[in-house]
Write an enzyme that holds these catalytic residues in place. Structure first.
Site, PDB file in Angstrom:
ATOM      1  N   CYS A   2       1.057  -1.366  -0.200  1.00  0.00           N
ATOM      2  CA  CYS A   2       0.215  -0.460  -0.029  1.00  0.00           C
ATOM      3  C   CYS A   2       0.876   1.078   0.609  1.00  0.00           C
ATOM      4  O   CYS A   2       1.711   1.414   0.546  1.00  0.00           O
ATOM      5  CB  CYS A   2      -0.646   0.022   1.474  1.00  0.00           C
ATOM      6  N   ARG A  27       4.527   0.787  -6.490  1.00  0.00           N
ATOM      7  CA  ARG A  27       5.019  -0.404  -5.327  1.00  0.00           C
ATOM      8  C   ARG A  27       4.118  -1.506  -5.591  1.00  0.00           C
ATOM      9  O   ARG A  27       4.104  -2.593  -4.198  1.00  0.00           O
ATOM     10  CB  ARG A  27       4.378   0.243  -3.858  1.00  0.00           C
ATOM     11  N   TRP A  73      -2.496  -2.733  -1.755  1.00  0.00           N
ATOM     12  CA  TRP A  73      -3.105  -4.266  -1.847  1.00  0.00           C
ATOM     13  C   TRP A  73      -3.310  -4.752  -0.775  1.00  0.00           C
ATOM     14  O   TRP A  73      -2.785  -4.953   0.069  1.00  0.00           O
ATOM     15  CB  TRP A  73      -0.986  -3.877  -2.517  1.00  0.00           C
ATOM     16  N   ASN A  99      -1.380   1.434   6.193  1.00  0.00           N
ATOM     17  CA  ASN A  99      -0.418   1.065   5.495  1.00  0.00           C
ATOM     18  C   ASN A  99       0.027  -0.060   6.490  1.00  0.00           C
ATOM     19  O   ASN A  99       0.273   0.225   7.593  1.00  0.00           O
ATOM     20  CB  ASN A  99       0.833   0.516   4.983  1.00  0.00           C
ATOM     21  N   GLY A 100       0.148  -1.528   6.686  1.00  0.00           N
ATOM     22  CA  GLY A 100       0.627  -2.093   7.417  1.00  0.00           C
ATOM     23  C   GLY A 100      -1.262  -3.698   7.899  1.00  0.00           C
ATOM     24  O   GLY A 100      -1.676  -3.241   7.399  1.00  0.00           O
ATOM     25  N   GLU A 480      18.510 -16.422  -8.238  1.00  0.00           N
ATOM     26  CA  GLU A 480      18.815 -14.794  -8.367  1.00  0.00           C
ATOM     27  C   GLU A 480      18.218 -14.878 -10.201  1.00  0.00           C
ATOM     28  O   GLU A 480      17.031 -14.254 -10.772  1.00  0.00           O
ATOM     29  CB  GLU A 480      19.957 -13.953  -8.482  1.00  0.00           C
ATOM     30  N   LYS A 484      14.275 -13.724 -10.947  1.00  0.00           N
ATOM     31  CA  LYS A 484      14.174 -12.428 -11.824  1.00  0.00           C
ATOM     32  C   LYS A 484      13.257 -13.045 -12.882  1.00  0.00           C
ATOM     33  O   LYS A 484      12.122 -12.617 -13.044  1.00  0.00           O
ATOM     34  CB  LYS A 484      14.946 -11.907 -12.634  1.00  0.00           C
ATOM     35  N   GLU A 487       9.401 -13.328 -11.595  1.00  0.00           N
ATOM     36  CA  GLU A 487       8.795 -12.920 -11.190  1.00  0.00           C
ATOM     37  C   GLU A 487       7.641 -11.682 -12.322  1.00  0.00           C
ATOM     38  O   GLU A 487       6.972 -11.041 -12.349  1.00  0.00           O
ATOM     39  CB  GLU A 487       9.230 -11.911 -10.258  1.00  0.00           C
ATOM     40  N   HIS A 503      19.831 -36.200  -9.950  1.00  0.00           N
ATOM     41  CA  HIS A 503      18.820 -36.263  -8.108  1.00  0.00           C
ATOM     42  C   HIS A 503      17.797 -36.499  -8.373  1.00  0.00           C
ATOM     43  O   HIS A 503      17.651 -36.652  -7.357  1.00  0.00           O
ATOM     44  CB  HIS A 503      20.261 -35.978  -6.951  1.00  0.00           C
ATOM     45  N   LYS A 602       6.886  -3.584  -3.948  1.00  0.00           N
ATOM     46  CA  LYS A 602       7.853  -3.199  -3.791  1.00  0.00           C
ATOM     47  C   LYS A 602       8.727  -3.646  -3.074  1.00  0.00           C
ATOM     48  O   LYS A 602       9.513  -3.902  -2.792  1.00  0.00           O
ATOM     49  CB  LYS A 602       8.545  -1.985  -4.725  1.00  0.00           C
TER      50      LYS A 602
HETATM   51  O1  M6R Z   1      13.044  -4.914  -0.369  1.00  0.00           O
HETATM   52  P1  M6R Z   1      14.498  -5.620   0.414  1.00  0.00           P
HETATM   53  O2  M6R Z   1      15.606  -5.838  -0.725  1.00  0.00           O
HETATM   54  O3  M6R Z   1      13.606  -6.064   1.679  1.00  0.00           O
HETATM   55  O4  M6R Z   1      12.602  -6.355  -0.489  1.00  0.00           O
HETATM   56  C1  M6R Z   1      13.374  -8.032  -0.674  1.00  0.00           C
HETATM   57  C2  M6R Z   1      12.396  -8.859  -1.211  1.00  0.00           C
HETATM   58  O5  M6R Z   1      10.788  -8.703  -1.417  1.00  0.00           O
HETATM   59  C3  M6R Z   1      12.408  -8.126  -3.306  1.00  0.00           C
HETATM   60  O6  M6R Z   1      14.188  -8.548  -2.942  1.00  0.00           O
HETATM   61  C4  M6R Z   1      11.911  -9.166  -3.891  1.00  0.00           C
HETATM   62  O7  M6R Z   1      12.525 -10.626  -4.307  1.00  0.00           O
HETATM   63  C5  M6R Z   1      11.586  -8.892  -4.926  1.00  0.00           C
HETATM   64  N1  M6R Z   1      10.197  -8.385  -5.715  1.00  0.00           N
HETATM   65  C6  M6R Z   1      13.011  -8.938  -6.018  1.00  0.00           C
HETATM   66  O8  M6R Z   1      12.978  -8.716  -7.446  1.00  0.00           O
END
Ligand code: M6R
Length: 607
Positions: A2, A27, A73, A99-100, A480, A484, A487, A503, A602
């Site tokens: 949010c 966000r 969100w 938010n929260g 990673e 990437k 997502e 395995h 985000k």
């Molecule tokens: O802001 P942060 O680095 O703590 O966020 C952690 C994860 O939420 C963040 O890296 C998330 O996995 C991203 N969408 C990756 O691209």
């Protein structure tokens, strides 16, 4: 997650709030809303979906000098107009954005229902509106203060009342909130881009702070009700840095900003003699010798940077390191004492899982260091020492430039520790520093060859599954690269240590299954060739990434990408870049919303 914006001042609040909400779109959100005080009523409009829907629903002549806005969100209750914020009391005289999560909302809701109040949404936030209303007797500050005594959980709140058009009350507990200071106007926001167009002067609220904003003044009270001052900080970057600058998406802009970001870290952290500068962080030989255990704690991409961090700290400084996922660490009763060093890693500095782990470790006496991108964020403020990554605002949900600067920061910390402990030879140290200095150019070389990667993405974007394999440090980059891709492309993807394929996972390889083989480690290169052959024998397709000049791999690859030559331990800084580009172009080819992938946010400020 949010987003919050609030405005009080001389201007029309409506365009200020709508524009601020648009700046918060990155966000991630599913609905948006606004509450403005038009004198005889609070005008509240909410819409599901994009902010443009909300904007279109507003009358052109709508005018007010005070208002709040929110992008939601969904956590409690589906994405819908009714569940969108602001939430309000029965007669719509009080409106709240939040938010929260209010953890005890069920109990409060039951009690309020017992008092005859009818709820219309499924959200936890609605209880706050009714609670403030319950205590309201012509004094909003008092009503919010009373309400806070009953709330449990994490919240950043913005509250307005119809009968008090001269103020916004804002509260912060475990959820970020920044106050923007202008001339005859003031702002609240969940993060800086929302208000940067209007002011660069901000102050960050501490946990449990309440701020009372009028057009000419911001008064802050701490959790004990004492009036306090918070430092005013000046934001160093401008709106241009938070805009697309000619690129079609933030994600590709941010991928392309990596040479500059890495250069900035090098310039600020490595002096002319090749010594690493920690910028005020006091880490003496004694301090390092005292460390019995290092935990790196992070989530998502930052966790993957931590995996590389473990590797380099152990290799250079010879200290044992454990890498932990934030959401797990805090619940597993980790062994922590005053000899423990915790390194939390976070782009946003607001990830709640990481933040809560930090707090638990701090309570138990650990020293907390953090690698953070967002200046003034909660993790930065609650740490003993902060290594900022200076990557600039990262707007695309998929973390790219933050990742490479996080990794580089780990290399520098590891080398610094090794140097202090005298466990690295000078020649080796100097040669690594020399190679690090080449990295910005090397990344640029990869970026310049983007067309090769785009071509592969255009041929492979329709895959249903894609695997990533590697050995040694290439496994961490495989994780990673896979994250990437999944997502932003929504392709089912898995990363696995290449030697582990046989395995079990090899059962999933069929004719044409794409396997991305990252093979940049000289000493493991031949082993990788064997693993690639195992895939080829099952008729899988191979996209390989190897160092320039390592050409044996070409014959067994359907596609081949190169990274410039560097020492094995530094390859993660390079090999991730073609993978980011690959994920990006696959996402574009599939017509996805690259910067705001579905279901993601985000900054993840809920557990
Ligand atoms: O802001 P942060 O680095 O703590 O966020 C952690 C994860 O939420 C963040 O890296 C998330 O996995 C991203 N969408 C990756 O691209």
């Amino acid at each position: 997650m949010c987003g919050i914006i609030g405005y009080i001042g001389e201007k029309n609040a409506v365009p200020v709030i709508i524009d601020g909400l648009k700046k918060l779109e990155y966000r991630g959100y599913d609905s948006a809303g606004i509450a403005i005080n038009i004198g005889n009523e609070l005008k509240i409009e909410k819409k599901q979906g994009r902010i443009i829907n909300l904007e279109k629903s507003l009358d052109n002549d709508l005018y007010a000098n005070v208002g709040i806005g929110h992008t939601r969100w969904a956590t409690h209750g589906e994405p819908s107009e009714i569940n969108a914020h602001p939430h309000y009391n029965i007669d719509k005289s009080i409106a709240v954005i939040h938010n929260g999560i209010i953890e005890n909302y069920t109990e409060l809701k039951k009690w309020l229902e017992g008092e005859g109040i009818k709820f219309i949404s499924e959200t936890d936030t609605e209880v706050v509106a009714h609670l403030v209303s319950y205590y309201y007797n012509g004094d909003l500050v008092k009503a919010v203060t009373e309400s806070l005594k009953r709330l449990r959980g994490a919240y950043a709140l913005g509250v307005v009342a119809k009968d008090e058009p001269d103020k916004i009350v804002a509260v912060r507990k475990d959820s970020p909130l920044v106050i923007g200071l202008g001339k005859e106007e003031n702002f609240i926001a969940s993060d800086v881009p929302a208000i940067l167009k209007h002011t660069k002067n901000v102050l960050y609220l501490d946990n449990d702070d309440m701020a009372i904003l009028t057009k000419n003044e911001v008064k802050i009270f701490n959790g004990n009700g004492d009036r306090v001052e918070r430092d005013i900080e000046t934001i160093e970057w401008d709106m241009e840095a938070a805009e697309k600058g000619g690129y079609p998406h933030f994600t590709i802009k941010e991928i392309n900003e990596q040479p500059e970001g890495i250069q900035k870290v090098i310039d600020r952290r490595i002096n002319d003699d090749g010594k690493i500068v920690l910028d005020g962080i006091n880490l003496s030989k004694d301090d390092i010798e005292k460390i019995s255990r290092i935990y790196i704690v992070a989530c998502g991409t930052s966790y993957h940077a931590g995996l590389v961090g473990k590797y380099v700290i152990e290799k250079f400084a010879k200290l044992p390191v454990q890498v932990e996922i934030g959401s797990e660490f805090r619940y597993k009763d980790p062994l922590i004492d005053d000899k423990t060093l915790i390194i939390t890693v976070s782009q946003s500095g607001e990830t709640l899982d990481t933040l809560q782990s930090l707090r638990i470790a701090k309570e138990q006496g650990a020293r907390i260091m953090s690698i953070v991108n967002v200046v003034g964020s909660s993790i930065a403020r609650e740490s003993d020492d902060v290594f900022y990554t200076w990557a600039g605002p990262e707007i695309g949900v998929a973390s790219t430039k933050a990742f490479t600067t996080q990794m580089l920061t780990f290399y520098l910390i590891a080398l610094f520790m090794a140097d202090k402990l005298e466990v690295i030879e000078k020649e080796k140290y100097d040669s690594i520093i020399k190679e690090i200095k080449k990295i910005p150019n090397d990344i640029q070389t990869i970026l310049d060859n983007y067309k090769d990667i785009q071509k592969i993405a255009d041929e492979q974007f329709n895959n249903e599954k894609i695997f990533f394999i590697g050995r040694g440090l290439d496994v961490e980059i495989s994780y990673e690269a896979s994250l990437k891709l999944k997502e932003i492309s929504y392709i089912n993807s898995q990363a696995i240590a290449a030697g582990e394929l046989k395995h079990g996972t090899i059962a999933l390889i069929e004719e044409g299954t794409l396997v991305v083989a990252i093979a940049t480690q000289d000493k493991l290169y031949e082993k990788m060739l064997s693993n690639i052959k195992e895939v080829k024998a099952r008729k899988g397709s191979i996209l390989s990434i190897a160092k320039e000049g390592n050409n044996e791999i070409n014959d067994i690859s359907d596609y081949r990408l190169s990274i410039p030559n560097t020492i094995d331990i530094l390859t993660p800084l390079l090999s991730i870049v073609p993978m980011q580009l690959f994920a990006y172009y696959v996402s574009v080819a599939r017509g996805n919303d690259v910067d705001m992938p579905r279901n993601l946010a985000k900054s993840v400020t809920v557990e």
